[in-house]
Motif scaffolding. Structure first.
Motif, short mmCIF file in Angstrom:
data_model
loop_
_atom_site.label_atom_id
_atom_site.label_comp_id
_atom_site.label_asym_id
_atom_site.label_seq_id
_atom_site.Cartn_x
_atom_site.Cartn_y
_atom_site.Cartn_z
N ASP A 1 0.84 -1.20 0.00
CA ASP A 1 0.00 0.00 0.00
C ASP A 1 0.88 1.25 0.00
O ASP A 1 2.06 1.20 0.31
CB ASP A 1 -1.05 0.01 1.13
N GLU A 2 0.26 2.33 -0.44
CA GLU A 2 1.01 3.59 -0.59
C GLU A 2 0.05 4.75 -0.39
O GLU A 2 -1.17 4.59 -0.51
CB GLU A 2 1.65 3.62 -1.99
N LYS B 1 9.35 6.55 0.16
CA LYS B 1 10.45 7.29 0.77
C LYS B 1 11.02 6.51 1.97
O LYS B 1 12.24 6.43 2.17
CB LYS B 1 9.97 8.68 1.21
N MET B 2 10.12 5.93 2.74
CA MET B 2 10.55 5.11 3.88
C MET B 2 11.33 3.89 3.40
O MET B 2 12.38 3.52 3.97
CB MET B 2 9.32 4.70 4.69
N VAL B 3 10.86 3.24 2.33
CA VAL B 3 11.56 2.07 1.80
C VAL B 3 12.94 2.46 1.25
O VAL B 3 13.92 1.73 1.42
CB VAL B 3 10.71 1.38 0.71
N PRO C 1 7.23 10.76 -4.31
CA PRO C 1 8.23 9.94 -3.61
C PRO C 1 9.07 10.69 -2.59
O PRO C 1 9.75 10.05 -1.78
CB PRO C 1 9.11 9.42 -4.76
N ASP C 2 9.03 12.01 -2.62
CA ASP C 2 9.84 12.77 -1.65
C ASP C 2 8.99 13.33 -0.51
O ASP C 2 9.51 14.03 0.37
CB ASP C 2 10.59 13.90 -2.37
N ASP C 3 7.70 13.02 -0.54
CA ASP C 3 6.81 13.49 0.52
C ASP C 3 7.05 12.65 1.79
O ASP C 3 7.29 11.44 1.71
CB ASP C 3 5.36 13.31 0.05
N ASP C 4 6.99 13.29 2.94
CA ASP C 4 7.22 12.55 4.18
C ASP C 4 6.18 11.46 4.43
O ASP C 4 6.42 10.54 5.22
CB ASP C 4 7.27 13.51 5.38
N ARG D 1 7.65 1.28 -7.96
CA ARG D 1 7.10 2.35 -7.13
C ARG D 1 5.67 2.66 -7.57
O ARG D 1 5.39 2.71 -8.76
CB ARG D 1 7.97 3.61 -7.27
N VAL D 2 4.79 2.88 -6.62
CA VAL D 2 3.45 3.39 -6.93
C VAL D 2 3.60 4.86 -7.28
O VAL D 2 4.23 5.62 -6.53
CB VAL D 2 2.52 3.26 -5.70
#
Ligand SMILES: O=C(O)[C@H](O)[C@@H](O)[C@H](O)[C@H](O)COP(=O)(O)O
Length: 232
Positions: free
Chosen positions: A66-67, A80-82, A72-75, A99-100
């Motif tokens: 899930d996403e 970004k966590m992965v 991809p640079d949003d907190d 990536r989603v």
């Protein structure tokens, strides 16, 4: 349908055991392996521990179950966590990282991700894409992936990935695997840690109930890794 419950000491042990399971799947073969990672702090720690355990990432494809509908640079981005917890520490071909595209909005991103899954992940006997491992977390309300109690996504049976716009946990716009795709996986893992998950965990152990989305995972081959605080 099956449920196996592995009890370990604490959150760190949930992450460590899960990392060992995923690493063993990846290290057992040189053929293509598809692994879907998850959001949440327990999976995040699992990703960190997983990084050095896989001897060769060249045949491993990484996805997210899930996403959030963000870039991809949003907190809020699980990707970004992965990236921080796993990708920055390993050598993996860029084409193996799926990536989603959350920045496209929940519905477009879900449709694009479903198409990518169908294109890349070979179908099993039931005709559905066969992930080698899908990892999921669980919230205290029993939600898993972005399948929330009382929300319609839990009943979707004609799509593999859907968008939603009203998540009760922010951010509201999200993308999630649906139950048919989760159930098709060879191994489906639920990582559960913390006293606040105890009630929901008891409901998971009691068997499938649409009011408790995580419990519906046991209609697949579910392996729950749970710590002492959350164990029923
Ligand atoms: O929906 C979200 O926003 C979270 O990602 C959530 O699904 C998370 O995975 C679980 O709440 C478990 O999280 P912890 O492992 O941090 O308890």
């Amino acid at each position: 349908m099956s449920i196996e419950i592995v009890r370990v000491a604490d959150k760190e042990a949930v992450a460590a055991h899960s990392a060992e399971v995923v690493a063993a799947v990846c290290n057992a073969t040189s053929r293509t392996v598809h692994v879907a990672l998850a959001g949440g702090t327990t999976p995040e720690r699992c990703h960190e521990l997983l990084a050095p355990l896989v001897s060769d990432w060249g045949h491993v494809h990484l996805w997210l179950s899930d996403e959030r509908a963000v870039g991809p640079d949003d907190d809020d981005s699980n990707f970004k966590m992965v990236r921080r917890s796993l990708l920055d520490g390993i050598q993996i071909p860029a084409g193996n990282v799926h990536r989603v595209l959350g920045e496209r909005g929940a519905d477009d991103a879900a449709a694009l991700y479903q198409a990518e899954v169908l294109d890349a992940v070979v179908a099993g006997a039931d005709g559905l894409p066969l992930f080698d491992v899908i990892m999921c977390g669980m919230g205290p309300d029993g939600h898993t992936c972005s399948l929330f109690p009382g929300h319609p996504e839990i009943h979707v049976d004609d799509r593999l990935v859907v968008g939603l716009h009203d998540s009760p946990k922010p951010p509201p716009d999200r993308i999630t695997f649906t139950l048919p795709l989760l159930h098709a996986a060879k191994r489906l893992m639920l990582l559960v840690a913390g006293e606040e998950k105890r009630d929901a965990m008891a409901k998971v152990a009691a068997g499938p109930d649409p009011a408790v989305p995580a419990s519906m995972l046991s209609l697949g081959a579910l392996e729950v890794v749970v710590d002492g605080a959350a164990a029923p």
